[in-house]
Motif scaffolding. Structure first.
Motif, PDB file in Angstrom:
ATOM      1  N   CYS A  83       0.864  -1.184   0.000  1.00  0.00           N
ATOM      2  CA  CYS A  83       0.000   0.000   0.000  1.00  0.00           C
ATOM      3  C   CYS A  83       0.899   1.232   0.000  1.00  0.00           C
ATOM      4  O   CYS A  83       1.773   1.366   0.862  1.00  0.00           O
ATOM      5  N   GLU A  84       0.671   2.125  -0.951  1.00  0.00           N
ATOM      6  CA  GLU A  84       1.414   3.390  -1.003  1.00  0.00           C
ATOM      7  C   GLU A  84       0.456   4.540  -0.726  1.00  0.00           C
ATOM      8  O   GLU A  84      -0.526   4.733  -1.444  1.00  0.00           O
ATOM      9  N   ALA A  85       0.742   5.291   0.346  1.00  0.00           N
ATOM     10  CA  ALA A  85      -0.048   6.471   0.705  1.00  0.00           C
ATOM     11  C   ALA A  85       0.699   7.705   0.217  1.00  0.00           C
ATOM     12  O   ALA A  85       1.901   7.837   0.452  1.00  0.00           O
ATOM     13  N   SER A  86      -0.008   8.609  -0.462  1.00  0.00           N
ATOM     14  CA  SER A  86       0.667   9.786  -1.004  1.00  0.00           C
ATOM     15  C   SER A  86      -0.264  10.996  -0.997  1.00  0.00           C
ATOM     16  O   SER A  86      -1.482  10.867  -1.073  1.00  0.00           O
ATOM     17  N   ASN A  87       0.350  12.177  -0.854  1.00  0.00           N
ATOM     18  CA  ASN A  87      -0.326  13.450  -1.121  1.00  0.00           C
ATOM     19  C   ASN A  87       0.692  14.335  -1.825  1.00  0.00           C
ATOM     20  O   ASN A  87       1.751  13.866  -2.240  1.00  0.00           O
ATOM     21  N   GLY A  88       0.388  15.605  -1.987  1.00  0.00           N
ATOM     22  CA  GLY A  88       1.291  16.459  -2.747  1.00  0.00           C
ATOM     23  C   GLY A  88       2.624  16.716  -2.082  1.00  0.00           C
ATOM     24  O   GLY A  88       3.532  17.266  -2.704  1.00  0.00           O
ATOM     25  N   LEU A  89       2.773  16.290  -0.808  1.00  0.00           N
ATOM     26  CA  LEU A  89       3.997  16.572  -0.070  1.00  0.00           C
ATOM     27  C   LEU A  89       4.938  15.377   0.018  1.00  0.00           C
ATOM     28  O   LEU A  89       6.088  15.527   0.444  1.00  0.00           O
ATOM     29  N   GLY A  90       4.467  14.177  -0.355  1.00  0.00           N
ATOM     30  CA  GLY A  90       5.334  13.004  -0.277  1.00  0.00           C
ATOM     31  C   GLY A  90       4.536  11.720  -0.261  1.00  0.00           C
ATOM     32  O   GLY A  90       3.317  11.719  -0.436  1.00  0.00           O
ATOM     33  N   GLN A  91       5.230  10.614  -0.055  1.00  0.00           N
ATOM     34  CA  GLN A  91       4.569   9.313  -0.009  1.00  0.00           C
ATOM     35  C   GLN A  91       5.302   8.383   0.959  1.00  0.00           C
ATOM     36  O   GLN A  91       6.459   8.599   1.311  1.00  0.00           O
ATOM     37  N   GLU A  92       4.583   7.350   1.360  1.00  0.00           N
ATOM     38  CA  GLU A  92       5.142   6.318   2.238  1.00  0.00           C
ATOM     39  C   GLU A  92       4.443   5.005   1.901  1.00  0.00           C
ATOM     40  O   GLU A  92       3.245   4.995   1.631  1.00  0.00           O
ATOM     41  N   ALA A  93       5.203   3.901   1.897  1.00  0.00           N
ATOM     42  CA  ALA A  93       4.639   2.602   1.512  1.00  0.00           C
ATOM     43  C   ALA A  93       4.897   1.564   2.602  1.00  0.00           C
ATOM     44  O   ALA A  93       5.888   1.637   3.331  1.00  0.00           O
ATOM     45  N   ARG A  94       3.992   0.594   2.673  1.00  0.00           N
ATOM     46  CA  ARG A  94       4.135  -0.553   3.570  1.00  0.00           C
ATOM     47  C   ARG A  94       3.772  -1.814   2.800  1.00  0.00           C
ATOM     48  O   ARG A  94       2.961  -1.786   1.881  1.00  0.00           O
ATOM     49  N   GLN A  95       4.411  -2.945   3.199  1.00  0.00           N
ATOM     50  CA  GLN A  95       4.168  -4.220   2.539  1.00  0.00           C
ATOM     51  C   GLN A  95       3.656  -5.243   3.546  1.00  0.00           C
ATOM     52  O   GLN A  95       3.909  -5.136   4.748  1.00  0.00           O
ATOM     53  N   LEU A  96       2.948  -6.233   3.011  1.00  0.00           N
ATOM     54  CA  LEU A  96       2.409  -7.304   3.861  1.00  0.00           C
ATOM     55  C   LEU A  96       2.343  -8.587   3.051  1.00  0.00           C
ATOM     56  O   LEU A  96       1.969  -8.576   1.879  1.00  0.00           O
ATOM     57  N   GLU A  97       2.711  -9.678   3.700  1.00  0.00           N
ATOM     58  CA  GLU A  97       2.669 -10.997   3.061  1.00  0.00           C
ATOM     59  C   GLU A  97       1.350 -11.682   3.414  1.00  0.00           C
ATOM     60  O   GLU A  97       0.976 -11.779   4.585  1.00  0.00           O
ATOM     61  N   ILE A  98       0.629 -12.134   2.386  1.00  0.00           N
ATOM     62  CA  ILE A  98      -0.637 -12.846   2.573  1.00  0.00           C
ATOM     63  C   ILE A  98      -0.423 -14.321   2.234  1.00  0.00           C
ATOM     64  O   ILE A  98       0.164 -14.660   1.192  1.00  0.00           O
ATOM     65  N   HIS A  99      -0.897 -15.197   3.115  1.00  0.00           N
ATOM     66  CA  HIS A  99      -0.782 -16.647   2.912  1.00  0.00           C
ATOM     67  C   HIS A  99      -2.186 -17.251   2.877  1.00  0.00           C
ATOM     68  O   HIS A  99      -2.919 -17.176   3.862  1.00  0.00           O
ATOM     69  N   VAL A 100      -2.538 -17.827   1.732  1.00  0.00           N
ATOM     70  CA  VAL A 100      -3.808 -18.535   1.603  1.00  0.00           C
ATOM     71  C   VAL A 100      -3.499 -20.026   1.631  1.00  0.00           C
ATOM     72  O   VAL A 100      -2.810 -20.545   0.749  1.00  0.00           O
ATOM     73  N   LEU A 101      -3.988 -20.710   2.659  1.00  0.00           N
ATOM     74  CA  LEU A 101      -3.698 -22.131   2.838  1.00  0.00           C
ATOM     75  C   LEU A 101      -4.640 -22.970   1.978  1.00  0.00           C
ATOM     76  O   LEU A 101      -5.846 -22.740   1.955  1.00  0.00           O
ATOM     77  N   ALA A 102      -4.051 -23.961   1.278  1.00  0.00           N
ATOM     78  CA  ALA A 102      -4.855 -24.815   0.393  1.00  0.00           C
ATOM     79  C   ALA A 102      -4.232 -26.199   0.315  1.00  0.00           C
ATOM     80  O   ALA A 102      -3.008 -26.357   0.395  1.00  0.00           O
ATOM     81  N   GLU A 103      -5.090 -27.217   0.147  1.00  0.00           N
ATOM     82  CA  GLU A 103      -4.612 -28.577  -0.016  1.00  0.00           C
ATOM     83  C   GLU A 103      -4.015 -28.743  -1.418  1.00  0.00           C
ATOM     84  O   GLU A 103      -4.234 -27.905  -2.294  1.00  0.00           O
ATOM     85  N   PRO A 104      -3.255 -29.809  -1.655  1.00  0.00           N
ATOM     86  CA  PRO A 104      -2.630 -30.007  -2.967  1.00  0.00           C
ATOM     87  C   PRO A 104      -3.660 -30.071  -4.090  1.00  0.00           C
ATOM     88  O   PRO A 104      -4.730 -30.641  -3.940  1.00  0.00           O
ATOM     89  N   ARG A 105      -3.315 -29.423  -5.199  1.00  0.00           N
ATOM     90  CA  ARG A 105      -4.148 -29.498  -6.393  1.00  0.00           C
ATOM     91  C   ARG A 105      -3.246 -29.378  -7.606  1.00  0.00           C
ATOM     92  O   ARG A 105      -2.071 -29.035  -7.487  1.00  0.00           O
ATOM     93  N   ASP A 106      -3.847 -29.689  -8.776  1.00  0.00           N
ATOM     94  CA  ASP A 106      -3.095 -29.646 -10.039  1.00  0.00           C
ATOM     95  C   ASP A 106      -1.832 -30.502  -9.972  1.00  0.00           C
ATOM     96  O   ASP A 106      -0.792 -30.153 -10.537  1.00  0.00           O
ATOM     97  N   THR A 107      -1.952 -31.637  -9.269  1.00  0.00           N
ATOM     98  CA  THR A 107      -0.792 -32.546  -9.183  1.00  0.00           C
ATOM     99  C   THR A 107      -0.592 -33.238 -10.535  1.00  0.00           C
ATOM    100  O   THR A 107      -1.549 -33.750 -11.130  1.00  0.00           O
ATOM    101  N   HIS A 108       0.644 -33.236 -10.978  1.00  0.00           N
ATOM    102  CA  HIS A 108       0.950 -33.789 -12.314  1.00  0.00           C
ATOM    103  C   HIS A 108       2.161 -34.717 -12.217  1.00  0.00           C
ATOM    104  O   HIS A 108       3.223 -34.320 -11.736  1.00  0.00           O
ATOM    105  N   LEU A 109       1.952 -35.954 -12.665  1.00  0.00           N
ATOM    106  CA  LEU A 109       3.029 -36.954 -12.672  1.00  0.00           C
ATOM    107  C   LEU A 109       3.382 -37.263 -14.117  1.00  0.00           C
ATOM    108  O   LEU A 109       2.505 -37.601 -14.931  1.00  0.00           O
ATOM    109  N   SER A 110       4.670 -37.134 -14.444  1.00  0.00           N
ATOM    110  CA  SER A 110       5.108 -37.397 -15.818  1.00  0.00           C
ATOM    111  C   SER A 110       6.334 -38.310 -15.814  1.00  0.00           C
ATOM    112  O   SER A 110       7.150 -38.255 -14.894  1.00  0.00           O
TER     113      SER A 110
END
Length: 362
Positions: A254-281
């Motif tokens: 997220c970047e917050a800004s106005n005419g005088l400057g800006q500041e940004a922050r980051q965040l890691e999102i983790h969505v938990l899911a079971e195995p899918r699209d398993t492919h054996l070749s």
């Protein structure tokens, strides 16, 4: 003549000089000035009383006024000095331009329309602290200025201008206040997440970005992709991820800004899911004896799945010594022919895939 004693008269007020003759039934009145100037007022005579009215009083009315009374052979006169002063109802207290944190600005206070020019004391204060003060003599308009480099804590504080006028026995004072509104670039930018930064697939996610700033900040949301940051929303402080999917996992900014400057922050999102699209070749899946064979299994999940490769035999499953989902047969043998299985497993579930290897004799 009335009034008996005449104090200083302020410009704009009404003044009535009253001249009365006693013991004379029909006197005649003449009004004149001590200095050869027009009267500047309105004369009204009735019976034994004559008035000279100034409405309103102006600077030009400052003079000595003489009332001459004639009653038969008798002549008498009375005079009264009129002293006029002007002092504003309000000061002009202002800042030059907008106030920004750390940027030099000017605060000025002007006392206009002072008459007659006398001794004037002017002060500028911030809270109880005197920023500037000066005494002026003989000026009809006075301006006191001072430089100010505002800080964040100055916002909401008051600047006070105090003016004191001294003219002989006359003393007048005036005060005005100005609240400082200091502008600043975004700070204290934060991202909050509901319900949390780690969720199960299918849950709703809400990311809220806040920042302290003046003027208010606008917000831009981005997500980090392989090719760099990609903007996903503008002018929204809230980012909604309904029914979050595995592909929604990643780093958000997220970047917050106005005419005088800006500041940004980051965040890691983790969505938990079971195995899918398993492919054996198996490559190649049909080989001659002695050829090299690669068995590979891939799967998508969060957290990352454990990949288990095995081969089915008459006596049961034989677990293969695979590495990172890959098993290599350097020289295929007829005994390598058969069914191969991949099991992708994490705490949320398991997915299995099968395929076959054919080994032909020479």
């Amino acid at each position: 003549m009335q009034p008996e004693s005449l104090p200083w008269i302020r410009v704009g007020q009404e003044l009535v000089l009253r001249c009365e003759s006693k013991d004379c039934p029909s006197p005649s009145f003449v009004w004149r000035t001590g200095i050869d100037k027009p009267l500047g007022g309105t004369v009204s005579s009735q019976g034994s009383v004559s008035t000279l009215t100034f409405s309103p009083v102006t600077r030009q009315n400052e003079n000595t006024f003489i009332c001459y009374v004639t009653c038969g052979e008798q002549k008498k006169q009375k005079s009264r000095a009129v002293n006029v002063y002007s002092f504003p109802d309000a000061l002009i207290l202002e800042t030059v331009g907008t106030l920004e944190v750390g940027r030099k600005s000017t605060v000025s206070c002007t006392v206009p329309d002072v008459y007659p020019p006398g001794r004037m004391e002017v002060k500028l204060l911030k809270g109880e602290t005197v920023l500037a003060e000066k005494q002026h003599f003989g000026e009809e308009s006075i301006t006191l200025s001072t430089e100010l480099i505002p800080s964040l804590r100055d916002s909401g504080q008051e600047i006070t201008c105090q003016a004191q006028l001294y003219i002989q026995e006359l003393s007048k004072s005036l005060e005005d206040k100005l609240t400082l509104h200091v502008q600043y670039a975004p700070r204290m930018t934060q991202i909050s997440v509901t319900p949390s930064a780690t969720v199960r697939e299918g849950q709703d996610l809400q990311l809220i970005c806040t920042a302290e700033s003046k003027p208010p900040a606008s917000f831009v949301w981005s997500k980090l992709l392989a090719q760099g940051w990609s903007i996903i929303a503008r002018n929204e402080s809230t980012l909604q991820l309904p029914r979050a999917q595995l592909t929604d996992s990643g780093t958000y900014r997220c970047e917050a800004s106005n005419g005088l400057g800006q500041e940004a922050r980051q965040l890691e999102i983790h969505v938990l899911a079971e195995p899918r699209d398993t492919h054996l070749s198996i490559s190649p899946s049909v080989v001659k004896e002695g050829q090299r064979v690669t068995v590979t299994c891939t799967s998508h999940s969060n957290p990352s799945a454990q990949i288990i490769l095995s081969k089915k035999t008459e006596s049961g499953q034989i677990k293969l010594d695979s590495k990172n989902g890959t098993f290599i047969i350097d020289a295929a043998h007829s005994s390598d022919e058969g069914q191969y299985e991949c099991e992708a497993r994490n705490d949320l579930g398991t997915q299995i895939r099968n395929t076959e290897l054919v080994v032909q004799g020479l």
